[in-house]
Design a protein around this motif. Structure first.
Motif, PDB file in Angstrom:
ATOM      1  N   LYS A   1       4.994   0.539   0.622  1.00  0.00           N
ATOM      2  CA  LYS A   1       5.767   0.604  -0.614  1.00  0.00           C
ATOM      3  C   LYS A   1       6.824   1.708  -0.595  1.00  0.00           C
ATOM      4  O   LYS A   1       8.002   1.449  -0.862  1.00  0.00           O
ATOM      5  N   PRO A   2       6.442   2.960  -0.265  1.00  0.00           N
ATOM      6  CA  PRO A   2       7.492   3.988  -0.205  1.00  0.00           C
ATOM      7  C   PRO A   2       8.552   3.669   0.855  1.00  0.00           C
ATOM      8  O   PRO A   2       9.729   3.987   0.681  1.00  0.00           O
TER       9      PRO A   2
ATOM     10  N   CYS B   1       0.849  -1.184   0.000  1.00  0.00           N
ATOM     11  CA  CYS B   1       0.000   0.000   0.000  1.00  0.00           C
ATOM     12  C   CYS B   1       0.889   1.240   0.000  1.00  0.00           C
ATOM     13  O   CYS B   1       2.105   1.145  -0.107  1.00  0.00           O
ATOM     14  N   ASP B   2       0.248   2.400   0.152  1.00  0.00           N
ATOM     15  CA  ASP B   2       0.985   3.660   0.096  1.00  0.00           C
ATOM     16  C   ASP B   2       1.854   3.878   1.328  1.00  0.00           C
ATOM     17  O   ASP B   2       2.581   4.861   1.401  1.00  0.00           O
TER      18      ASP B   2
ATOM     19  N   ALA C   1      -4.231   4.270  -4.091  1.00  0.00           N
ATOM     20  CA  ALA C   1      -4.313   5.334  -3.094  1.00  0.00           C
ATOM     21  C   ALA C   1      -4.082   6.657  -3.814  1.00  0.00           C
ATOM     22  O   ALA C   1      -3.095   6.803  -4.542  1.00  0.00           O
TER      23      ALA C   1
ATOM     24  N   ILE D   1      -0.424   5.003  -5.736  1.00  0.00           N
ATOM     25  CA  ILE D   1       0.231   3.718  -5.501  1.00  0.00           C
ATOM     26  C   ILE D   1      -0.819   2.609  -5.514  1.00  0.00           C
ATOM     27  O   ILE D   1      -1.867   2.719  -4.875  1.00  0.00           O
ATOM     28  N   VAL D   2      -0.535   1.540  -6.269  1.00  0.00           N
ATOM     29  CA  VAL D   2      -1.465   0.426  -6.400  1.00  0.00           C
ATOM     30  C   VAL D   2      -1.077  -0.655  -5.401  1.00  0.00           C
ATOM     31  O   VAL D   2       0.101  -0.960  -5.222  1.00  0.00           O
ATOM     32  N   GLY D   3      -2.089  -1.242  -4.742  1.00  0.00           N
ATOM     33  CA  GLY D   3      -1.791  -2.307  -3.792  1.00  0.00           C
ATOM     34  C   GLY D   3      -3.071  -3.006  -3.412  1.00  0.00           C
ATOM     35  O   GLY D   3      -4.015  -3.075  -4.219  1.00  0.00           O
ATOM     36  N   THR D   4      -3.126  -3.527  -2.193  1.00  0.00           N
ATOM     37  CA  THR D   4      -4.349  -4.185  -1.742  1.00  0.00           C
ATOM     38  C   THR D   4      -4.717  -3.679  -0.371  1.00  0.00           C
ATOM     39  O   THR D   4      -3.865  -3.271   0.413  1.00  0.00           O
TER      40      THR D   4
ATOM     41  N   LEU E   1       6.762   1.877  -6.525  1.00  0.00           N
ATOM     42  CA  LEU E   1       6.720   1.941  -5.056  1.00  0.00           C
ATOM     43  C   LEU E   1       6.747   3.378  -4.564  1.00  0.00           C
ATOM     44  O   LEU E   1       6.500   3.648  -3.393  1.00  0.00           O
TER      45      LEU E   1
ATOM     46  N   LYS F   1      -4.176  10.321  -0.171  1.00  0.00           N
ATOM     47  CA  LYS F   1      -4.060   8.894   0.161  1.00  0.00           C
ATOM     48  C   LYS F   1      -5.365   8.138   0.381  1.00  0.00           C
ATOM     49  O   LYS F   1      -5.309   6.998   0.864  1.00  0.00           O
TER      50      LYS F   1
END
Ligand code: SRM
Ligand code: FAD
Ligand code: SF4
Ligand code: FES
Lengths: 849, 121
Positions: free
Chosen positions: A523-524, A519-520, B74, B63-66, A546, B79
């Motif tokens: 990743k960073p 996620c945000d 996000a 940013i792509v994720g789950t 990322l 965010k």
């Protein structure tokens, strides 16, 4: 209240206790009715005498208890460098050394104590010193420069501290003690023997049962000690540390009652035999007894403020527990260490090989802990001392309290709420819990700020930390340190697993240690960790997805989706040609232009697709990325320094430029800022930065852990008078240590506070290199410096990276129709958007850290 | 380029490999800004690029994720997470962005009709 109704309070002595008295007077409102005049004989405001020895490392400024130099209350007047010569209880006046006479309504004596120098022949020869004030230490340092041997008279707590300091100054040092063992007042024979081995292990020579009869004189200077019935001890420098005597001379001359063994006799309200005169701290003798520790003095100060406010406070004796602060030797003694209580039993654990001696003194029925001695391992001190004070029942197997973990030891004890956990500042467990439960504190550092627990000698910090953690656990709120739902690890743990496993991509890290697809938050964080370890371009395919949008486009996103561009201007120095180029670029792309708070220029309103063309112009003119977007080094601010400024003592601009260029591009847990000032006037505001350097006549003072922002903190002195290579070495280590161990988005100030031992720990790692990590941290920084390349230029050189800088993938030149501007003060700014914008984050302003 | 097929209009916007895995691009489809994402499991999603929370056209840069099992992006501004499948904002039940039909034909990404009316952009 009209001024003539105000009363005047005169305080004699601005030492630790005098200072605490004034603090309490201001905090509790006594200054609403009283003007306070504090007269101090020393040339500077009160300082932390308990930490006096660290003067050699950190300098005078870092020890100050009043760094601002004045109280934040105009009704308190501080007169330094002035002594009180006498006072007259009849006329209620004091006579100052500058001839002035002050009247008082109430007088508080806080004159402390003076070292006792045995009146042996030659005791006042040049080369003889005492160990009490900063001036004493300055004189010792100066004398040590031309000396090779030293001797300390007195093997007590202070004598050992002084001896270690002499050894650290490079002298071959002996300790001469009259009693049969070291620290005779605190430890028993067996403990003393263990202690002696530790002290000798530090390279000190110990003479016990040795009575000094004279100072040996050669050429009008001290040259050693003559001992009764033994060989002389040769020494170029002698420090007397044979006890202290209360400074009760003023009271004696004024005819007040004194205690039999010295000290101004006071009652339980700390009032002397004259109702308008009070005495606190080491000069006072409540019930006839003086206390050579700071905690009882603080308690007395509070009692007098309370009394003057009409409160009921009383001083009824104090805990004489002590812990030696010597680096490398753990010694603590608390409560009834000598088992003088009727029927008391002793439990002893000794391991001669490991150099550990521990003794517990237990009541006759075995139910209560009365005291103890710990040598070689004093880790249990924090838990044991409050047990004595609160009379908590012992566990069935009390020996577990002193056995090493793994041999049945390590017992965990619930302290009762009224247990005093911080003796220096009289803070109970209840007060710590209240700060967490009611006060909203979520960390030991916050508890320290709210209650003062841990702020003096620091020995209670481990217990405070445990109480905070236990409270959260009891609430079922395990202090959850997971980074986010995808990783049950802290940033530091992630940093370590990435390093140990040699991961190079997010996929590897999440497969091995996490769940889901990130996620945000994570990743960073992982991008930053990989950047610190691999020094790869942030837009490499493996890491670019990322990055936060600012890193992903190497610019700062603005409210309307455009970006701002900040070229690096190291140290704030820029040529007219450079300025002209920036101006031309701004004009040609129609960018809003503003001087930032960080001594450089920000160009706002660039569309994403314009960024490469803007950089091209800037890069061609010799500019590079300023990393205003990254969690990385921002600026190193400078003042103009010795090149131009009539006060400057060093070239602050050159150093700021050098440091900015050295650390540029360093990815870190949060942004990093530095500053360099050319003299103590501090025009670069260096102490408001994560690292700040202030020039001195002899080199540079290095401060760390400052910031502005929502919770401003001043940086504190890490080391003083450094030459430039040493400064850079310490900074390399400091920054890398931070990069490796701090939490995500934790700036240096809260990071320093979060370490066990705080700034002292940082100093131990960075300056003393106790972990032996120095070389590795420097090498990591060297790799970073070596691997640095300008991110803008590298992007311009790589079509794959440039490909992403388009407004639309299928219409690269069509501007985003959502972006529109209006004009304000002759420049473009984002057009207003209708309706309120939902804010994603809020920052509490001024919340306690 | 637009082609009309049985189910409606499809616009070919870019080759699949122009979209990074777990990355996004913005495309202009019939005048609307559409954000196209590719997730780790090989799926491709298209939602409006416009973030109603901050009133800027930026979602493709998030940013792509789950979150749990849900594939999300996000917003790069503040965010908030958006469900890539439905456009629903997971941090504010009142906010939802338009989703678009999307498919990959011959390694080309094609965007179709909005699944719901485009909100007032
Ligand atoms: C441009 C600038 C304001 C200005 O017009 O002067 C600025 C603008 C932003 N600041 Fe700042 N800060 C700027 C100087 C400062 C300063 C002053 C300084 O550096 O001496 C401070 C206080 C000093 C400090 O950091 O300790 C400052 C404390 C913050 C904080 C609070 C940090 C904290 O620890 O509390 C944030 C929020 C954050 O980083 O999480 C922040 C965050 C931001 C961000 C990055 C917010 C964001 O994510 O959009 C702003 C966007 C920058 C941009 O678009 O370029 N900015 N910001 C200044 C750029 C300086 C530079 O040349 O790089
Ligand atoms: C090296 C060292 C290590 C120590 N370690 C510890 C420790 O680990 N734990 C602990 O609890 N304690 C420790 N102490 C003791 C602690 O420092 C003292 O208990 C504490 O400073 C007492 O505070 P005070 O205000 O009473 O006296 P001081 O701090 O001495 O202050 C008295 C002040 O009054 C001034 N003064 C005196 N007469 C006059 C006058 N006539 N006119 C104007 N000013 C006057 C003096 O110059 C001085 O500045 C240590 C002391 C030393 C020297
Ligand atoms: S800090 Fe000192 S040297 Fe630097 S500009 Fe200010 S006065 Fe001059
Ligand atoms: S016991 Fe000294 S600071 Fe708490």
């Amino acid at each position: 209240m009209s001024p003539h109704l105000r009363k005047r309070l005169v305080v004699v002595g601005h030492g630790m206790v005098g200072h605490r008295f004034v603090q309490a007077a201001v905090e509790r409102g006594l200054t609403e009715t009283h003007d306070v005049v504090v007269v101090g004989e020393e040339p500077r405001p009160a300082y932390d005498r308990v930490a006096l020895t660290s003067f050699f490392e950190v300098g005078a400024e870092a020890l100050s208890l009043l760094p601002e130099g004045a109280y934040d209350d105009p009704r308190v007047e501080l007169r330094l460098g002035t002594a009180v010569e006498g006072f007259d209880p009849e006329t209620r006046t004091v006579l100052l050394s500058d001839g002035e006479v002050l009247t008082y309504d109430d007088l508080v004596l806080a004159t402390g104590a003076a070292p006792f120098v045995p009146p042996v022949p030659g005791h006042d020869l040049p080369g003889c010193f005492v160990y009490r004030t900063i001036e004493d230490l300055e004189a010792i340092r100066a004398a040590a420069a031309g000396a090779s041997t030293g001797v300390v008279v007195g093997g007590g707590l202070l004598g050992l501290e002084a001896a270690k300091a002499l050894a650290d100054l490079g002298l071959e040092t002996s300790v001469v003690e009259m009693a049969p063992r070291l620290m005779a007042v605190q430890v028993d024979d067996a403990g003393g023997a263990t202690l002696r081995r530790h002290v000798e292990g530090l390279g000190l020579i110990v003479h016990t049962e040795a009575r000094t009869t004279a100072v040996v004189e050669r050429d009008g200077r001290a040259a050693g000690l003559s001992l009764d019935g033994r060989d002389d001890v040769a020494a170029d420098l002698i420090v007397f540390s044979a006890g202290i005597r209360p400074r009760d001379g003023l009271a004696r001359a004024a005819g007040l009652d004194l205690a039999e063994r010295g000290g101004v006799l006071v009652d339980e309200r700390c009032r002397t035999s004259d109702p308008h005169v009070w005495a606190v701290g080491e000069c006072a003798a409540p019930a006839g007894r003086m206390y050579g520790l700071v905690a009882p003095g603080y308690a007395m100060a509070e009692v007098v403020v309370d009394a003057l406010l009409g409160g009921p406070g009383e001083f009824t004796g104090a805990d004489l527990s002590t812990k030696l602060k010597l680096m490398g030797v753990d010694v603590a003694s608390f409560g009834d260490a000598f088992a003088t209580t009727q029927g008391a039993l002793e439990l002893v654990y000794a391991d001669a090989v490991a150099g550990v001696y521990k003794k517990l003194v237990v009541s006759a029925d075995g139910t209560r802990l009365l005291g103890g001695v710990l040598v070689g391992d004093a880790s249990a001190y924090g838990v044991l001392r409050p047990m004595v004070a609160s009379g908590i029942a012992l566990p069935d197997n009390p020996e577990e309290l002193i056995l090493p973990v793994g041999r049945g030891g390590g017992a965990d004890l619930a302290l009762p709420d009224d247990a005093q956990v911080c003796s220096c500042n009289d803070v109970t467990k209840q007060q710590v819990t209240d700060a967490v439960a009611g006060g909203g504190c979520d960390s030991p550092a916050c508890v320290q700020a709210c209650t003062r627990a841990g702020s003096t000698c620091g020995s209670c910090k481990p217990v405070v930390k445990r109480i905070v953690e236990e409270w959260f656990e009891a609430q079922g709120r395990v202090v959850d340190r997971s980074l986010c739902e995808h990783f049950p690890l802290t940033r530091q743990e992630l940093f370590d697993v990435v390093a140990v496993h040699g991961h190079t991509t997010f996929d590897q890290v999440v497969a091995a240690h996490g769940t889901g697809r990130g996620c945000d938050v994570c990743k960073p964080t992982i991008a930053s960790i990989l950047a610190s370890q691999l020094d790869r371009h942030v837009l490499e395919p493996a890491t670019r997805t990322l990055q936060d949008t600012n890193d992903a486009y190497l610019a700062n996103i603005q409210r309307n989706g455009t970006y701002s561009v900040v070229p690096r201007i190291p140290g704030g120095e820029v040529t007219p040609e450079g300025l002209i180029v920036i101006g031309e670029v701004a004009r040609d792309f129609g960018l809003y232009t503003k001087i930032t708070g960080g001594q450089r220029i920000d160009l706002f309103g660039a569309r994403m697709e314009e960024l490469p063309a803007i950089w091209r112009r800037l890069v061609d003119a010799g500019f590079e990325s300023g990393h205003a977007y990254g969690k990385s080094l921002r600026t190193v601010k400078s003042c103009v320094g010795s090149t131009w400024c009539r006060y400057g003592v060093q070239d602050s601009v050159q150093l700021a430029i050098d440091l900015e260029l050295r650390y540029r591009g360093l990815r870190s847990p949060h942004k990093l800022k530095g500053g360099v000032s050319g003299c103590a006037r501090e025009c670069a505001e260096a102490r408001g930065k994560d690292f700040g350097v202030i020039a001195t006549e002899r080199g540079w003072n290095l401060y760390v852990g400052g910031n502005g922002g929502a919770t401003p903190v001043h940086a504190r002195l890490l080391a003083g008078d450094l030459d430039t290579p040493t400064l850079v070495r310490y900074l390399d280590r400091f920054l890398m240590y931070y990069v490796r161990t701090a939490d995500r988005l934790q700036r240096t100030a809260p990071w320093v506070d979060s370490l066990d031992g705080g700034l002292d720990r940082v100093r131990a790692v960075v300056v003393d290199d106790v972990l032996g990590l120095g070389g590795e941290l420097e090498a990591a920084m060297a790799r970073h410096v070596e691997g640095y390349a300008d991110e803008w230029r590298a992007t311009l050189d790589d079509p794959d990276k440039l490909r992403r800088f388009v407004s639309f993938v299928n219409a690269p030149d069509v501007p985003d129709p959502h972006i529109s501007f209006r004009e304000e003060r002759d420049q473009q700014v984002p057009a207003e958007v209708a309706g309120p914008v939902v804010l994603g984050t809020t920052i509490p302003v001024g919340a306690p850290r | 380029m637009s082609t009309t097929t049985g189910s409606g209009v499809w616009t070919t916007v870019c080759p699949l490999d122009a979209v990074d895995v777990e990355g996004g691009v913005a495309a202009l489809v019939e005048g609307a800004a559409v954000a196209i994402f590719r997730t780790h499991d090989g799926n491709v999603y298209a939602i409006s690029n416009y973030d109603p929370c901050c009133r800027a056209s930026v979602l493709a840069r998030g940013i792509v994720g789950t979150r749990g099992e849900i594939p999300v992006v996000a917003s790069p501004m503040h965010k908030q997470a958006f469900d890539l499948r439905t456009g629903q904002c997971l941090d504010d039940a009142a906010v939802r962005v338009t989703t678009y039909d999307v498919r990959v034909v011959d390694q080309q990404v094609q965007v179709g009709r909005p699944r719901e009316p485009v909100e007032g952009t």
